[in-house]
Every structure is written in C-alpha cells, then in structure tokens.
Design an enzyme around this catalytic site. Structure first.
Site, PDB file in Angstrom:
ATOM      1  N   THR A   1      -7.845   1.514   0.362  1.00 47.97           N
ATOM      2  CA  THR A   1      -8.742   2.320   0.130  1.00 47.97           C
ATOM      3  C   THR A   1      -9.458   1.992  -0.940  1.00 47.97           C
ATOM      4  O   THR A   1     -10.665   2.128  -1.176  1.00 47.97           O
ATOM      5  CB  THR A   1      -8.437   3.790   0.186  1.00 47.97           C
ATOM      6  OG1 THR A   1      -7.842   4.156   1.490  1.00 47.97           O
ATOM      7  CG2 THR A   1      -9.458   4.732  -0.003  1.00 47.97           C
TER       8      THR A   1
ATOM      9  N   GLY B   1      -4.740   2.208   4.370  1.00 44.65           N
ATOM     10  CA  GLY B   1      -3.777   2.477   3.138  1.00 44.65           C
ATOM     11  C   GLY B   1      -4.117   2.677   1.849  1.00 44.65           C
ATOM     12  O   GLY B   1      -5.228   2.917   1.739  1.00 44.65           O
ATOM     13  N   CYS B   2      -3.058   3.064   1.037  1.00 37.77           N
ATOM     14  CA  CYS B   2      -3.735   3.823  -0.024  1.00 37.77           C
ATOM     15  C   CYS B   2      -4.422   2.600  -1.208  1.00 37.77           C
ATOM     16  O   CYS B   2      -5.507   2.753  -1.708  1.00 37.77           O
ATOM     17  CB  CYS B   2      -2.757   4.452  -0.796  1.00 37.77           C
ATOM     18  SG  CYS B   2      -1.228   3.328  -1.098  1.00 37.77           S
ATOM     19  N   TYR B   3      -3.682   1.527  -1.287  1.00 35.90           N
ATOM     20  CA  TYR B   3      -4.183   0.446  -2.048  1.00 35.90           C
ATOM     21  C   TYR B   3      -5.423  -0.146  -1.289  1.00 35.90           C
ATOM     22  O   TYR B   3      -6.618  -0.163  -1.965  1.00 35.90           O
ATOM     23  CB  TYR B   3      -3.353  -0.775  -2.147  1.00 35.90           C
ATOM     24  CG  TYR B   3      -2.084  -0.582  -3.184  1.00 35.90           C
ATOM     25  CD1 TYR B   3      -2.198  -0.134  -4.466  1.00 35.90           C
ATOM     26  CD2 TYR B   3      -0.586  -0.745  -2.812  1.00 35.90           C
ATOM     27  CE1 TYR B   3      -1.194   0.148  -5.399  1.00 35.90           C
ATOM     28  CE2 TYR B   3       0.198  -0.458  -3.647  1.00 35.90           C
ATOM     29  CZ  TYR B   3      -0.082  -0.114  -4.981  1.00 35.90           C
ATOM     30  OH  TYR B   3       1.073  -0.011  -5.707  1.00 35.90           O
TER      31      TYR B   3
END
Length: 346
Positions: A153, A149-151
């Site tokens: 990462t 996921g972006c967060y």
C-alpha cells in the site's frame, strides 16, 4: 444498515476493524468467528471492548454467515480464504480478504512465494485488488476484494503516478521500508516482535526476499504497462504502529520537483486519504498513526538523477483495517469515507 461478519476475530487487524465498525453509521457487526476462542466474549480477547461489545465468538459456520451477513472480512492465515470464499460468494455474501490469497493473479507465483498451492485458481482470476485510489470503479462491482498488503500500500501509492506516466526506468527501483512491530501480528515471533528484540533496535529482515515483493511488482507493472523489477528491503523499527517507505527511482528524462508535486496532486486530487506534501516537506509515521491517510513527499536529486519518494501510513489502518472498510464502503455503495477517520476535503 448492513450486517457484517468477521472471520478471524482475534487478530490485531480484526480488532481495528471492530473499532472502526462500532462508529460506522451504516454497518452493524452480526457474526464474529474465532477458532481459537469460540465460546468466549469478544471483549475477553480484545480487552478494550469490555463494556462496549458483548458478542460471542463462534466457530466457523457457512450457514450462519450467509443467513446473517451481507459482507464479511476474512483475517486469517494464508490459504484459508481461498478454501471458503467461493461458497460464501455463491450465497450472496461479499468477501474482503486480508490475507495474500487473492492478491497475486498468478497461482504459480503464489506457490513460489508462499510455499503452498492455491485452492481456487478460477476465483483468483475474478478477485479485484483493493487499492481504492486506483481501482475504485472495479471495487464497486466486486464480489471478492483482495485487501492489499501493508508495505505494498505504501509503496504502490508512492510510485503509481511515476509509472503511470512512464517517467521512471522500470528496472531501477530500490525501496527501503520501516514498520512498527505490530506488522508481525499478535503471536510472538522471537527475533522480530518481542520487546527485547525491538526496544532501542532497528534491523532489516527478509532482505530482497520479502513476500510482498511480487505483489508490488505485479501492480506497478500493470500501472506502467511494462515489467517492473525492484529491490525491496524491509526493516523493523522500534514503533508499535506505522510504516515509512523511501523509494529511489531513476527518471528517464530530466524533471523538476515542482512538476512532480503537481503531477502527484493532480493524480490524487479526488482521493480523500492521500496527502501530498509541498516542496521540502516529508511525511512521518507520527502524523498518520490511527488514521487512514497515506502521506507522500517527493524530492528530485538532479546531481544523481534520482527521484526520491517518501510515504507514510498506519500499517494496521490504511495498511489493513481502514483500507478494508474503505473497500467495504465502495462495494456496498456508500461514500468511501463512511465510518473512517476524517479524510481531506475533495
């Protein structure tokens, strides 16, 4: 030249994957799926592709994918990839899934946080978590990669050196993250990603309940070989792209900024997309947007016994599409920087 498919072509992330692959010297788009826009040209959905790419969008066809693709990206809603990946892999197609279907190793945790039963418990255990800075050797051998996921990462890369070296209390981590509105996707979500919601506005959401929390805790627990618990508070910022995460950690012993920065530089020395800042300097979203970089700055606060780490990424590139292509490169035996915006020299 490998042939690549995308399942779920209409998403913002898929648009970014296409941009990257059009410049990739060793990959060619061969199949584009979209259940909502089947029969249309891809440029009718992603207008920036008009005059650039003329492929048709198609309904899902396992036969067509397996005949034409070596690897496929799945950019669909949660609980979709878990239903189709096994057959694709069995027929020789490598899969990179950008949903949460294979990120969490425990199906019960997945059910608790996403509210749905996982469709393939056995395959869940075989998936490799696709954070290439930490798991590159496993990714090279993987048939199925769970793109982070972006967060997670931004947060895992920001904290990993501290937990790997047992420098911080695993029960005392607080994270505050700020994301551009593109993190909510293309579909209108009133209260989150409409112009009138985000213009001149900054606000928290899913406070201490965001679904990326167990993913972050899982990976930091593996890295630190101990159970990690954190408080995570995400915010929507008046930006189109980018994530800035600030992490507050409790050191278990006295340290120094110089020592911490040296540690981070040593850990990430061979990682082409990680940039560690010098003393007193901190990242900003402006310097990572449209790149695959994760920038990291570190501060030690001896007065309050805190280590403060700040990281910045582009949520759609390093937090999604760029990272997915980085994983594809490793899976297919290419240099991990192929086709991606230039990384640092290592």
């Amino acid at each position: 030249m490998i042939k690549v498919g995308i399942i779920g072509t209409s998403s913002l992330t898929s648009g970014e994957i296409i941009k990257i692959l059009l410049k990739h010297p060793r990959a060619k788009l061969a199949y584009l799926e979209s259940e909502n826009f089947a029969g249309k040209k891809v440029w009718e959905v992603h207008k920036f592709l008009k005059g650039v790419l003329d492929l048709n969008l198609k309904n899902f066809s396992e036969e067509e994918i397996t005949e034409n693709c070596s690897v496929t990206f799945i950019s669909k809603q949660h609980n979709y990839a878990s239903g189709i990946s096994r057959n694709l892999i069995a027929k020789g197609v490598r899969v990179i899934d950008l949903s949460a279907d294979f990120r969490l190793k425990d199906a019960e945790v997945y059910r608790k946080w996403y509210g749905i039963e996982h469709k393939d418990h056995a395959l869940l255990k075989k998936a490799v978590y696709g954070l290439s800075e930490l798991y590159s050797e496993k990714i090279k051998k993987a048939l199925l990669v769970a793109n982070p996921g972006c967060y997670p990462t931004s947060i895992i890369l920001g904290c990993a050196p501290l937990f790997a070296n047992s420098l911080v209390d695993p029960k005392e981590t607080i994270v505050s993250s700020y994301s551009g509105v593109s993190g909510a996707g293309r579909i209108a979500k009133p209260g989150i990603n409409l112009f009138m919601d985000s213009f001149r506005n900054l606000f928290p959401y899913n406070v201490a309940t965001h679904r990326h929390t167990p993913e972050i805790e899982q990976e930091l627990s593996i890295i630190g070989n101990t159970q990690v618990n954190l408080t995570f508070v995400p915010h929507v910022a008046p930006l189109d792209k980018g994530i800035l995460s600030t992490m507050y950690l409790k050191p278990v012993k006295e340290t120094s900024e110089d020592d911490l920065i040296k540690l981070y530089k040593k850990v990430y020395d061979q990682c082409p997309f990680i940039r560690v800042y010098e003393n007193g300097n901190f990242p900003s979203t402006l310097n990572v947007v449209d790149t695959n970089f994760c920038d990291i700055g570190i501060k030690y606060d001896p007065k309050n016994s805190r280590i403060i780490v700040v990281s910045a990424i582009d949520n759609l590139i390093k937090g999604a599409a760029g990272q997915a292509v980085q994983n594809m490169n490793l899976m297919m035996g290419f240099d991990e920087t192929e086709g991606l915006p230039s990384g640092k020299k290592v």
